[in-house]
Motif scaffolding. Structure first.
Motif, PDB file in Angstrom:
ATOM      1  N   PRO A   1       0.834  -1.207   0.000  1.00  0.00           N
ATOM      2  CA  PRO A   1       0.000   0.000   0.000  1.00  0.00           C
ATOM      3  C   PRO A   1       0.874   1.265   0.000  1.00  0.00           C
ATOM      4  O   PRO A   1       1.967   1.286   0.559  1.00  0.00           O
ATOM      5  CB  PRO A   1      -0.791  -0.106   1.295  1.00  0.00           C
ATOM      6  CG  PRO A   1       0.003  -1.003   2.168  1.00  0.00           C
ATOM      7  CD  PRO A   1       0.743  -1.935   1.257  1.00  0.00           C
ATOM      8  N   ASP A   2       0.369   2.290  -0.652  1.00  0.00           N
ATOM      9  CA  ASP A   2       1.061   3.578  -0.697  1.00  0.00           C
ATOM     10  C   ASP A   2       0.620   4.392   0.526  1.00  0.00           C
ATOM     11  O   ASP A   2      -0.415   5.063   0.506  1.00  0.00           O
ATOM     12  CB  ASP A   2       0.710   4.305  -1.999  1.00  0.00           C
ATOM     13  CG  ASP A   2       1.499   5.575  -2.174  1.00  0.00           C
ATOM     14  OD1 ASP A   2       2.342   5.890  -1.304  1.00  0.00           O
ATOM     15  OD2 ASP A   2       1.277   6.274  -3.176  1.00  0.00           O
ATOM     16  N   TRP A   3       1.408   4.321   1.593  1.00  0.00           N
ATOM     17  CA  TRP A   3       1.032   4.956   2.846  1.00  0.00           C
ATOM     18  C   TRP A   3       1.065   6.473   2.746  1.00  0.00           C
ATOM     19  O   TRP A   3       0.303   7.156   3.433  1.00  0.00           O
ATOM     20  CB  TRP A   3       1.934   4.468   3.974  1.00  0.00           C
ATOM     21  CG  TRP A   3       1.661   3.035   4.302  1.00  0.00           C
ATOM     22  CD1 TRP A   3       2.421   1.956   3.972  1.00  0.00           C
ATOM     23  CD2 TRP A   3       0.513   2.532   4.981  1.00  0.00           C
ATOM     24  NE1 TRP A   3       1.827   0.801   4.411  1.00  0.00           N
ATOM     25  CE2 TRP A   3       0.643   1.124   5.042  1.00  0.00           C
ATOM     26  CE3 TRP A   3      -0.606   3.116   5.550  1.00  0.00           C
ATOM     27  CZ2 TRP A   3      -0.285   0.306   5.644  1.00  0.00           C
ATOM     28  CZ3 TRP A   3      -1.544   2.290   6.162  1.00  0.00           C
ATOM     29  CH2 TRP A   3      -1.382   0.912   6.201  1.00  0.00           C
TER      30      TRP A   3
ATOM     31  N   ALA B   1       0.169   8.272   0.129  1.00  0.00           N
ATOM     32  CA  ALA B   1      -1.089   8.674  -0.504  1.00  0.00           C
ATOM     33  C   ALA B   1      -2.249   8.547   0.485  1.00  0.00           C
ATOM     34  O   ALA B   1      -3.126   9.422   0.532  1.00  0.00           O
ATOM     35  CB  ALA B   1      -1.355   7.826  -1.740  1.00  0.00           C
ATOM     36  N   ARG B   2      -2.251   7.494   1.270  1.00  0.00           N
ATOM     37  CA  ARG B   2      -3.307   7.335   2.268  1.00  0.00           C
ATOM     38  C   ARG B   2      -3.250   8.440   3.317  1.00  0.00           C
ATOM     39  O   ARG B   2      -4.281   8.953   3.757  1.00  0.00           O
ATOM     40  CB  ARG B   2      -3.208   5.979   2.944  1.00  0.00           C
ATOM     41  CG  ARG B   2      -3.614   4.849   2.043  1.00  0.00           C
ATOM     42  CD  ARG B   2      -3.559   3.529   2.757  1.00  0.00           C
ATOM     43  NE  ARG B   2      -3.875   2.458   1.826  1.00  0.00           N
ATOM     44  CZ  ARG B   2      -4.236   1.253   2.184  1.00  0.00           C
ATOM     45  NH1 ARG B   2      -4.335   0.955   3.462  1.00  0.00           N
ATOM     46  NH2 ARG B   2      -4.507   0.353   1.287  1.00  0.00           N
ATOM     47  N   GLY B   3      -2.056   8.798   3.718  1.00  0.00           N
ATOM     48  CA  GLY B   3      -1.895   9.887   4.673  1.00  0.00           C
ATOM     49  C   GLY B   3      -2.367  11.217   4.098  1.00  0.00           C
ATOM     50  O   GLY B   3      -2.997  12.018   4.803  1.00  0.00           O
ATOM     51  N   GLU B   4      -2.074  11.462   2.826  1.00  0.00           N
ATOM     52  CA  GLU B   4      -2.533  12.697   2.182  1.00  0.00           C
ATOM     53  C   GLU B   4      -4.055  12.748   2.109  1.00  0.00           C
ATOM     54  O   GLU B   4      -4.662  13.787   2.376  1.00  0.00           O
ATOM     55  CB  GLU B   4      -1.947  12.818   0.780  1.00  0.00           C
ATOM     56  CG  GLU B   4      -0.464  13.113   0.757  1.00  0.00           C
ATOM     57  CD  GLU B   4       0.117  13.088  -0.642  1.00  0.00           C
ATOM     58  OE1 GLU B   4      -0.644  12.862  -1.612  1.00  0.00           O
ATOM     59  OE2 GLU B   4       1.336  13.280  -0.757  1.00  0.00           O
ATOM     60  N   VAL B   5      -4.659  11.630   1.765  1.00  0.00           N
ATOM     61  CA  VAL B   5      -6.122  11.576   1.685  1.00  0.00           C
ATOM     62  C   VAL B   5      -6.730  11.806   3.064  1.00  0.00           C
ATOM     63  O   VAL B   5      -7.706  12.563   3.208  1.00  0.00           O
ATOM     64  CB  VAL B   5      -6.585  10.223   1.086  1.00  0.00           C
ATOM     65  CG1 VAL B   5      -8.080  10.031   1.262  1.00  0.00           C
ATOM     66  CG2 VAL B   5      -6.208  10.145  -0.382  1.00  0.00           C
ATOM     67  N   ALA B   6      -6.158  11.201   4.075  1.00  0.00           N
ATOM     68  CA  ALA B   6      -6.676  11.382   5.436  1.00  0.00           C
ATOM     69  C   ALA B   6      -6.524  12.832   5.888  1.00  0.00           C
ATOM     70  O   ALA B   6      -7.444  13.413   6.476  1.00  0.00           O
ATOM     71  CB  ALA B   6      -5.957  10.444   6.401  1.00  0.00           C
TER      72      ALA B   6
ATOM     73  N   SER C   1      -9.018  15.020   4.021  1.00  0.00           N
ATOM     74  CA  SER C   1     -10.374  14.739   4.509  1.00  0.00           C
ATOM     75  C   SER C   1     -10.635  15.418   5.847  1.00  0.00           C
ATOM     76  O   SER C   1     -11.677  16.048   6.037  1.00  0.00           O
ATOM     77  CB  SER C   1     -10.587  13.237   4.658  1.00  0.00           C
ATOM     78  OG  SER C   1     -10.477  12.599   3.416  1.00  0.00           O
TER      79      SER C   1
END
Length: 74
Positions: free
Chosen positions: A3-5, A7-12, A15
Protein backbone atom coordinates in the motif's frame (compact mmCIF):
# COMPACT_ATOMS: atom_id res chain seq x y z
CA UNK A 1 1.27 -5.65 -3.27
CA UNK A 2 2.34 -2.80 -1.05
CA UNK A 3 0.00 0.00 0.00
CA UNK A 4 1.06 3.58 -0.70
CA UNK A 5 1.03 4.96 2.85
CA UNK A 6 1.96 8.45 1.73
CA UNK A 7 -1.09 8.67 -0.50
CA UNK A 8 -3.31 7.33 2.27
CA UNK A 9 -1.90 9.89 4.67
CA UNK A 10 -2.53 12.70 2.18
CA UNK A 11 -6.12 11.58 1.68
CA UNK A 12 -6.68 11.38 5.44
CA UNK A 13 -5.14 14.83 6.01
CA UNK A 14 -7.21 16.46 3.26
CA UNK A 15 -10.37 14.74 4.51
CA UNK A 16 -9.86 15.95 8.06
CA UNK A 17 -8.95 19.45 6.88
CA UNK A 18 -12.00 19.81 4.65
CA UNK A 19 -14.26 18.40 7.35
CA UNK A 20 -12.99 20.89 9.91
CA UNK A 21 -13.29 23.75 7.40
CA UNK A 22 -16.91 22.87 6.54
CA UNK A 23 -17.84 22.61 10.22
CA UNK A 24 -16.24 26.00 10.95
CA UNK A 25 -17.95 27.69 7.98
CA UNK A 26 -21.30 26.18 8.99
CA UNK A 27 -20.81 27.35 12.58
CA UNK A 28 -19.97 30.85 11.31
CA UNK A 29 -23.16 30.78 9.27
CA UNK A 30 -25.18 29.84 12.32
CA UNK A 31 -23.50 32.58 14.36
CA UNK A 32 -24.20 35.20 11.68
CA UNK A 33 -27.80 34.03 11.43
CA UNK A 34 -28.25 34.33 15.18
CA UNK A 35 -26.52 37.71 15.16
CA UNK A 36 -28.77 38.92 12.36
CA UNK A 37 -31.86 37.94 14.35
CA UNK A 38 -30.63 39.52 17.58
CA UNK A 39 -29.96 42.99 16.12
CA UNK A 40 -32.69 45.38 17.19
CA UNK A 41 -35.30 42.64 17.29
CA UNK A 42 -35.39 42.43 13.49
CA UNK A 43 -33.28 40.79 10.84
CA UNK A 44 -30.08 42.34 9.50
CA UNK A 45 -29.80 42.00 5.72
CA UNK A 46 -26.00 41.92 5.87
CA UNK A 47 -25.95 39.19 8.52
CA UNK A 48 -28.54 37.18 6.65
CA UNK A 49 -26.53 37.50 3.44
CA UNK A 50 -23.35 36.37 5.17
CA UNK A 51 -25.13 33.39 6.73
CA UNK A 52 -26.60 32.44 3.35
CA UNK A 53 -23.15 32.63 1.75
CA UNK A 54 -21.71 30.35 4.45
CA UNK A 55 -24.48 27.81 3.94
CA UNK A 56 -24.04 27.93 0.15
CA UNK A 57 -20.31 27.26 0.54
CA UNK A 58 -21.09 24.23 2.71
CA UNK A 59 -23.62 22.96 0.18
CA UNK A 60 -21.13 23.42 -2.66
CA UNK A 61 -18.45 21.44 -0.83
CA UNK A 62 -20.90 18.62 -0.12
CA UNK A 63 -22.11 18.60 -3.75
CA UNK A 64 -18.50 18.47 -5.00
CA UNK A 65 -17.77 15.54 -2.68
CA UNK A 66 -20.79 13.66 -3.99
CA UNK A 67 -19.66 14.45 -7.56
CA UNK A 68 -16.24 12.95 -6.82
CA UNK A 69 -17.71 9.81 -5.24
CA UNK A 70 -20.45 8.92 -7.76
CA UNK A 71 -18.92 7.65 -11.02
CA UNK A 72 -22.07 8.29 -13.11
CA UNK A 73 -21.51 12.04 -12.74
CA UNK A 74 -18.16 11.94 -14.59
Amino acid sequence: MHPDWTARGEVAAVSVGVTVAVVVVFALGLARLEGARAQQGGTSALGLGQATLCFLVCAAVVAYGIYLIVPQFH
